[in-house]
Design a protein around this motif. Structure first.
Motif, PDB file in Angstrom:
ATOM      1  N   PRO A  89       1.038  -0.940   0.279  1.00  0.00           N
ATOM      2  CA  PRO A  89       0.168  -0.103   0.072  1.00  0.00           C
ATOM      3  C   PRO A  89       1.100   1.034  -0.188  1.00  0.00           C
ATOM      4  CG  PRO A  89      -1.103  -1.669   1.378  1.00  0.00           C
ATOM      5  CD  PRO A  89       0.988  -2.041   0.560  1.00  0.00           C
ATOM      6  N   HIS A  90       1.665   1.129   0.310  1.00  0.00           N
ATOM      7  CA  HIS A  90       2.295   2.528   0.848  1.00  0.00           C
ATOM      8  C   HIS A  90       3.818   2.343  -0.185  1.00  0.00           C
ATOM      9  CE1 HIS A  90       1.495   2.912   4.504  1.00  0.00           C
ATOM     10  NE2 HIS A  90       2.166   1.800   5.376  1.00  0.00           N
ATOM     11  N   GLY A  91       3.254   1.744  -1.445  1.00  0.00           N
ATOM     12  CA  GLY A  91       4.427   1.770  -2.904  1.00  0.00           C
ATOM     13  C   GLY A  91       5.901   1.000  -2.539  1.00  0.00           C
ATOM     14  N   ASN A  92       6.438   0.643  -1.177  1.00  0.00           N
ATOM     15  CA  ASN A  92       7.749   0.340  -1.020  1.00  0.00           C
ATOM     16  C   ASN A  92       8.415  -0.887  -1.164  1.00  0.00           C
ATOM     17  OD1 ASN A  92       6.387  -0.053   1.514  1.00  0.00           O
ATOM     18  ND2 ASN A  92       8.354   0.055   2.598  1.00  0.00           N
ATOM     19  N   LEU A  93       7.750  -1.705  -1.295  1.00  0.00           N
ATOM     20  CA  LEU A  93       8.086  -3.307  -1.345  1.00  0.00           C
ATOM     21  C   LEU A  93       6.706  -3.623  -2.807  1.00  0.00           C
ATOM     22  CD1 LEU A  93       7.939  -4.600   2.462  1.00  0.00           C
ATOM     23  CD2 LEU A  93       9.514  -4.299   0.848  1.00  0.00           C
ATOM     24  N   ALA A 131      -4.471  -3.831   4.316  1.00  0.00           N
ATOM     25  CA  ALA A 131      -5.061  -2.277   3.181  1.00  0.00           C
ATOM     26  C   ALA A 131      -3.771  -1.623   4.368  1.00  0.00           C
ATOM     27  CB  ALA A 131      -5.927  -1.593   3.441  1.00  0.00           C
ATOM     28  N   ASP A 132      -2.969  -1.712   5.468  1.00  0.00           N
ATOM     29  CA  ASP A 132      -2.266  -0.587   6.156  1.00  0.00           C
ATOM     30  C   ASP A 132      -0.626  -1.755   5.906  1.00  0.00           C
ATOM     31  OD1 ASP A 132      -2.289  -3.813   6.967  1.00  0.00           O
ATOM     32  OD2 ASP A 132      -3.319  -2.809   9.419  1.00  0.00           O
ATOM     33  N   GLY A 133      -0.745  -2.338   5.253  1.00  0.00           N
ATOM     34  CA  GLY A 133       0.596  -3.886   4.774  1.00  0.00           C
ATOM     35  C   GLY A 133       1.647  -3.692   6.104  1.00  0.00           C
ATOM     36  N   MET A 150       4.625  -8.698   7.829  1.00  0.00           N
ATOM     37  CA  MET A 150       5.363  -7.823   7.401  1.00  0.00           C
ATOM     38  C   MET A 150       6.640  -7.398   7.328  1.00  0.00           C
ATOM     39  SD  MET A 150       5.004  -8.046   3.585  1.00  0.00           S
ATOM     40  CE  MET A 150       4.584  -9.851   4.345  1.00  0.00           C
ATOM     41  N   TYR A 151       5.978  -6.809   9.003  1.00  0.00           N
ATOM     42  CA  TYR A 151       7.064  -5.615   9.678  1.00  0.00           C
ATOM     43  C   TYR A 151       8.551  -6.445  10.167  1.00  0.00           C
ATOM     44  CZ  TYR A 151       3.937  -1.975   9.375  1.00  0.00           C
ATOM     45  OH  TYR A 151       3.107  -0.903   9.774  1.00  0.00           O
ATOM     46  N   ASP A 174     -10.614  -3.949   5.212  1.00  0.00           N
ATOM     47  CA  ASP A 174     -10.937  -3.383   6.449  1.00  0.00           C
ATOM     48  C   ASP A 174      -9.768  -4.542   7.320  1.00  0.00           C
ATOM     49  OD1 ASP A 174     -11.804  -5.520   6.836  1.00  0.00           O
ATOM     50  OD2 ASP A 174     -14.084  -4.097   8.045  1.00  0.00           O
ATOM     51  N   GLY A 175      -8.891  -5.474   6.325  1.00  0.00           N
ATOM     52  CA  GLY A 175      -8.370  -6.358   6.683  1.00  0.00           C
ATOM     53  C   GLY A 175      -8.984  -7.156   7.488  1.00  0.00           C
ATOM     54  N   ARG A 176     -10.629  -6.942   8.234  1.00  0.00           N
ATOM     55  CA  ARG A 176     -11.070  -8.278   8.805  1.00  0.00           C
ATOM     56  C   ARG A 176     -10.734  -9.519   8.672  1.00  0.00           C
ATOM     57  NH1 ARG A 176     -15.432  -5.327  11.763  1.00  0.00           N
ATOM     58  NH2 ARG A 176     -16.072  -5.304   9.898  1.00  0.00           N
ATOM     59  N   LEU A 177     -10.933  -9.848   6.905  1.00  0.00           N
ATOM     60  CA  LEU A 177     -11.377 -10.927   6.259  1.00  0.00           C
ATOM     61  C   LEU A 177     -10.975 -11.375   5.331  1.00  0.00           C
ATOM     62  CD1 LEU A 177     -15.663 -10.111   6.392  1.00  0.00           C
ATOM     63  CD2 LEU A 177     -14.736 -11.806   7.876  1.00  0.00           C
TER      64      LEU A 177
END
Length: 471
Positions: A89-93, A131-133, A150-151, A174-177
Motif C-alpha cells: 500500500p505504501h509502494g515501498n515493497l 490495506a495497512d501493509g 511484513m514488519y 478493513d483487513g478483518r476478512l
C-alpha cells in the motif's frame, strides 16, 4: 537483481484503430509494453500510479514507468513461472509468487534486491497485502492460505479448509476478512481474528479462478472457469448479479475504485467492462491476441492495464468514469429523470443478465508483430495447469475495428412502440424487481430482529422469575 531496459518495449497505439474512437467517455489504449518473452500472468499499479509491475511465465518481474521515454527494469530471482505480483500500500515493497514454491519481497528500484519466503509445499498462486501493509496473504496449490507479518517478515499462520488447489486469496479493505477461491468449487470467507472459516459459497458448475472484494468490502466478485462473473453480497449471503458475457473462462476481475464498474479478463481474448449500477455490459475491448489472463485498475481508477498470452502489456486510459449523470442518461436512454443512481449495496438478487443487443464494443488494431499462441482456444484455457501448451511461434497479427452485430434487432420504425419508451419500461420493471427483492430482504431482517427481541424478553422474564424465587 534488476537489469535496465532503456526506452525499450513500449509504444503508442497505431492511429489506424484510434481514429473515430476518441470520444471522451470511451476507454483508450495509451501504449503497450513489450519486454517479456512469455505470457503475462499478473499486473499491478504502484499506489502513485506512476509505475506498473508485471509478472510472466518467463520467470521475470518487470517494473515499467508509465511516463514516455522512461526506463524499465527486469527483476531476476524466481526459478519458475511468476504467478502473481502486487505493490504494498505504501509502494515501498513488491511481493511476488511463483511456481517455484516461494514468495519474494522486492525493493522496487533499479537494484531490485529481494528476500525469499519459504513455507508453501507446492506452487504459490497469489499474493495480497492487507490495506495497512502489515500482512501478506498467499494462496497455494498445497490447499492452504498463509498469512505473513511484513514488519518482522515472518510466517504467522495457515488457513486450511479447502480440499483442492487454492487459486487466489484477498484481504477485505478493513483487513478483518480474507476471501479465497479454490478448484474445489468453493469460495470461502475467513475471519483473520479467530482464523476460522465464517462463510462458504459453492458452485456445482465450475470453480473460480479469481476473487476480490469491492472497495467498500460488502461484496465479492468471482471470475469463473464456467465463463461467468458473479457478485455476492457477504452481508446477506446472496448472489446479487450473475453475468454471462464471455465465451471462455474468466481469469481475472478488477473493481474500479468507485465500486461502480468491474473489468474482466477472459480466455476468449477480450476485456469486458460491466456497469454494476445498471447491471449490464457497457464495453468489450479486443486488443490482445489469445487469452487475457490479468487486468487491474490503477488506485485512482484513471488507468487500467491488461496482460495475456501474447506477452504484451497494454495500458488503457479509463475515460468512461468521467461521464456525468446527464451524459449517461442521454446516451443509454436508461433513465428519464435525474434521481440518484442506486448503489451496489441496494441491488439484491436477480436473474442472470444475457446482455443481448445492448453491447457497445471498442476493439483495437495493433499492427505490431507480437509473440502469440497457436490458435488453440480450448488448450489455452488450461494455461495455468499445463505450461507445455504455450507456443513460442511468432506471427504478425492485425485486428480490425468493428462493432457488435445488432442487425437482428428491429428498427425503431418497425416497432409499434418507440424504442426509448420500451427501454424506459424495461428499466422500470428492473427497478420494480430490485425494489421487490429489497423489501423481501428487509422483511427477513425484521423477522430475525423480532425473533432476537423475543428471545431477549423471554430470557429477561426467566431471570426475573429466578430472582423472585430466591427472594
Amino acid at each position: 537483481m534488476a537489469s535496465a531496459l532503456v526506452r525499450r518495449g513500449w509504444g503508442a497505439p497505431p492511429r489506424s484503430w484510434c481514429r473515430g474512437l476518441r470520444r471522451q467517455e470511451d476507454p483508450v489504449l495509451e501504449r503497450y509494453f513489450k519486454g517479456h518473452k512469455a505470457a503475462i500472468t499478473s499486473v499491478d499499479f504502484s499506489p502513485s500510479g506512476k509505475q506498473l509491475a508485471t509478472a510472466s511465465w518467463d520467470t521475470f518481474l518487470m517494473l515499467w514507468n508509465c511516463k514516455p521515454q522512461a526506463r524499465a527494469f527486469r527483476f531476476v530471482g524466481h526459478k519458475d513461472v511468476v504467478t502473481s505480483v502486487q505493490f504494498s500500500p505504501h509502494g515501498n515493497l513488491l511481493a511476488s509468487a511463483s511456481r517455484d514454491r516461494t514468495v519474494r519481497l522486492w525493493i522496487p528500484d533499479k537494484r531490485g534486491k529481494s528476500s525469499e519466503f519459504k513455507a508453501h509445499t507446492a506452487p504459490v498462486r497469489s499474493v495480497d497485502f492487507s490495506a495497512d501493509g502489515q500482512f501478506l496473504a498467499t494462496a497455494s496449490e498445497d490447499k492452504s492460505i498463509k498469512v505473513w507479518n511484513m514488519y518482522r517478515q515472518r510466517f504467522l499462520y495457515s488457513l486450511y479448509r479447502h480440499t483442492h488447489w487454492v487459486r487466489c486469496a484477498k484481504f477485505s479493505p478493513d483487513g478483518r476478512l480474507i476471501v479465497s477461491c479454490s478448484e474445489d468449487k468453493t469460495i470461502k470467507i475467513w475471519d483473520t481474528t479467530n482464523k476460522q472459516c465464517v462463510n462458504n459459497f459453492s458452485d456445482s458448475v465450475g470453480f473460480a479462478n479469481f476473487v476480490d472484494f469491492n472497495p467498500n468490502g460488502t461484496c465479492i466478485a468471482s471470475a469463473g472457469s464456467d465463463h461467468t462473473v458473479k457478485i455476492w453480497d457477504i452481508r446477506v449471503n446472496k448472489l446479487l448479479q450473475h453475468y454471462q458475457v464471455h465465451s471462455g473462462g474468466v481469469n481475472c476481475v478488477s473493481f474500479h475504485p468507485s465500486g461502480h464498474y468491474l473489468i474482466t479478463a477472459s480466455s476468449d481474448g477480450t476485456l469486458k467492462i460491466l456497469d454494476l449500477l445498471e447491471g449490464r455490459l457497457i464495453y468489450t475491448l479486443q486488443g490482445h491476441t489469445g487469452p487475457v489472463f490479468t487486468v487491474s485498475f490503477s488506485k485512482g481508477g484513471e488507468l487500467f492495464s491488461s496482460g495475456g498470452a501474447d506477452a504484451q502489456v497494454l495500458l488503457w486510459r479509463t475515460n468512461f468514469d468521467d461521464l456525468n449523470c446527464k451524459d449517461m442518461i442521454k446516451r443509454n436512454l436508461k433513465r428519464l429523470h435525474l434521481d440518484a443512481s442506486p448503489h451496489l449495496a441496494d441491488i439484491y438478487p436477480r436473474t442472470p443478465h444475457p446482455h443481448e443487443g445492448k453491447i457497445e464494443t471498442i476493439e483495437t488494431t495493433d499492427t505490431t508483430t507480437v509473440r502469440t499462441l497457436a490458435d488453440k482456444s480450448e488448450e489455452i484455457s488450461g494455461y495455468f495447469l499445463n505450461p507445455s501448451l504455450l507456443s513460442t511461434e511468432c506471427c504478425p497479427t492485425t485486428l480490425k475495428k468493428k462493432t457488435e452485430d445488432v442487425s437482428d434487432l428491429p428498427s425503431e420504425s418497425q416497432r409499434s412502440i418507440p424504442l426509448a419508451l420500451t427501454d424506459a419500461l424495461e428499466h422500470i420493471m428492473e427497478q420494480l424487481n430490485v425494489l421487490t427483492q429489497t423489501v423481501s430482504i428487509l422483511e427477513q431482517r425484521l423477522t430475525l430482529t423480532e425473533d432476537k427481541l423475543k428471545d431477549c424478553l423471554e430470557n429477561q422474564q426467566r431471570l426475573f422469575n429466578v430472582i423472585q424465587h430466591k427472594s
